[in-house]
Design a protein around this motif. Sequence first.
Motif, short mmCIF file in Angstrom:
data_model
loop_
_atom_site.label_atom_id
_atom_site.label_comp_id
_atom_site.label_asym_id
_atom_site.label_seq_id
_atom_site.Cartn_x
_atom_site.Cartn_y
_atom_site.Cartn_z
N UNK A 3 1.00 -1.12 -0.01
CA UNK A 3 -0.10 0.09 0.14
C UNK A 3 1.03 1.10 0.03
N UNK A 4 0.33 2.45 -0.54
CA UNK A 4 1.26 3.62 -0.39
C UNK A 4 1.70 3.95 0.86
N UNK A 5 3.00 4.59 0.80
CA UNK A 5 3.63 4.99 2.12
C UNK A 5 2.77 6.10 2.73
N UNK A 6 2.61 6.57 3.96
CA UNK A 6 1.96 7.53 4.39
C UNK A 6 3.07 8.43 4.15
N UNK A 7 2.40 9.83 4.11
CA UNK A 7 3.27 11.18 3.57
C UNK A 7 4.38 11.49 5.01
N UNK A 8 5.39 11.71 4.55
CA UNK A 8 6.43 12.12 5.63
C UNK A 8 7.48 10.75 5.90
N UNK A 9 6.94 9.46 5.13
CA UNK A 9 7.62 8.16 5.58
C UNK A 9 8.74 8.08 4.36
N UNK A 10 9.93 7.79 4.67
CA UNK A 10 11.03 7.16 3.55
C UNK A 10 10.46 6.16 2.89
N UNK A 11 10.37 6.60 1.59
CA UNK A 11 9.65 5.48 0.65
C UNK A 11 10.62 4.73 -0.43
N UNK A 12 11.51 5.37 -0.66
CA UNK A 12 12.34 5.06 -1.95
C UNK A 12 14.05 5.59 -1.57
N UNK A 13 14.76 4.93 -2.21
CA UNK A 13 16.31 5.23 -2.27
C UNK A 13 16.94 5.13 -3.31
N UNK A 14 17.89 5.96 -3.90
CA UNK A 14 18.45 5.62 -5.15
C UNK A 14 19.95 6.26 -4.96
N UNK A 15 20.80 5.84 -5.84
CA UNK A 15 22.12 6.15 -5.68
C UNK A 15 22.49 6.65 -7.11
N UNK A 16 23.45 7.72 -7.26
CA UNK A 16 24.15 8.20 -8.67
C UNK A 16 25.34 7.95 -8.44
N UNK A 17 25.93 7.53 -9.45
CA UNK A 17 27.34 7.14 -9.69
C UNK A 17 28.03 7.36 -10.98
N UNK A 18 29.18 7.47 -10.96
CA UNK A 18 29.96 7.76 -12.35
C UNK A 18 29.76 6.38 -13.28
N UNK A 19 29.83 5.18 -12.57
CA UNK A 19 30.16 3.90 -13.39
C UNK A 19 28.75 3.08 -12.71
N UNK A 20 27.76 3.25 -13.43
CA UNK A 20 26.66 2.55 -13.11
C UNK A 20 26.62 1.12 -13.24
N UNK A 21 27.24 0.55 -14.15
CA UNK A 21 27.48 -1.05 -14.23
C UNK A 21 28.21 -1.66 -13.11
N UNK A 22 29.43 -0.87 -12.78
CA UNK A 22 30.14 -1.28 -11.59
C UNK A 22 29.33 -1.34 -10.14
N UNK A 23 28.55 -0.20 -10.12
CA UNK A 23 27.47 -0.03 -9.03
C UNK A 23 26.57 -1.29 -8.93
N UNK A 24 25.91 -1.59 -9.99
CA UNK A 24 24.85 -2.56 -9.97
C UNK A 24 25.77 -3.97 -9.75
#
Length: 265
Positions: A3-24
């Motif tokens: 179900x949807x996360x209530x407002x104010x709740x951490x709901x997702x995370x992501x990572x920004x990197x120079x080398x996406x394949x290596x991070x994966x």
Amino acid sequence: MNSPYKPGTPCWIDLMVPDQRAALDFYCDLFGWQGEVGPPETGGYAVCTLKGRPVAGIMKAMNPDGTVPDPLPPTAWTTYLSTDNIDATVKSATDAGGTVMMGPTDVMDLGRMAVITDPTGAAVGLWQPGTFDGAGIVNEHGALSWNELLTADPQVASAFYSSILPVTTPRSEIPGVEGVIEFQVDGRAVGGMTDLAQLPSGVTPRWQTYFQVDDVDEAQAAAVRAGATVLTPAFDMAVGRMAVLSDPQGGAFAVITATSAEQPA
């Protein structure tokens, strides 16, 4: 999570990197995720999954026009807080002294996102769900377990977040972690806040991502074998055992075997 996360709740995370394949490769091997570079229409954004459910995103650092930024931004995990009205939340954030890094943007029919910096210098994302609510699994091995704001001014941060989202920021009542401030939604802890004065020198303001693992020491050793750096070696604390690591491209994250911690959602 079904179900949807209530407002104010951490709901997702992501990572920004120079080398996406290596991070994966690094995170999929460490946590048992599945993930591939996404299609061109999403800028190659990779949605990593665990047991077939989305758990995190990994993207290549690039400008909106597809060029490589110069200089490259630091590698960092971004925490996204759920909101039911991202335009109003962003306006409230600017009124309360925050800075807009990326204004509200449609992500196909998935939802709308924005990234802001709070008045203490920590960047945080905002997510208004459409067809995508956020992480589909939490609090299991390899999945998001906790999000914590590291800040030099908890009082300012508390006032800021409680003014833009329906959260309260009481002191934790869990024995042994009295120095931690909780982010609560409807009286339930969904995240935490720690004063940088309690942490080693050199730690900068940020939202820190915690991943649940079955064995912290084993996860730490596996990460080091894959090129990670140990920032804080595995140690026991009031709610379990944890370590803070830096992936091979410099992205800081924590691993934790929680025994009695509140769950984030």
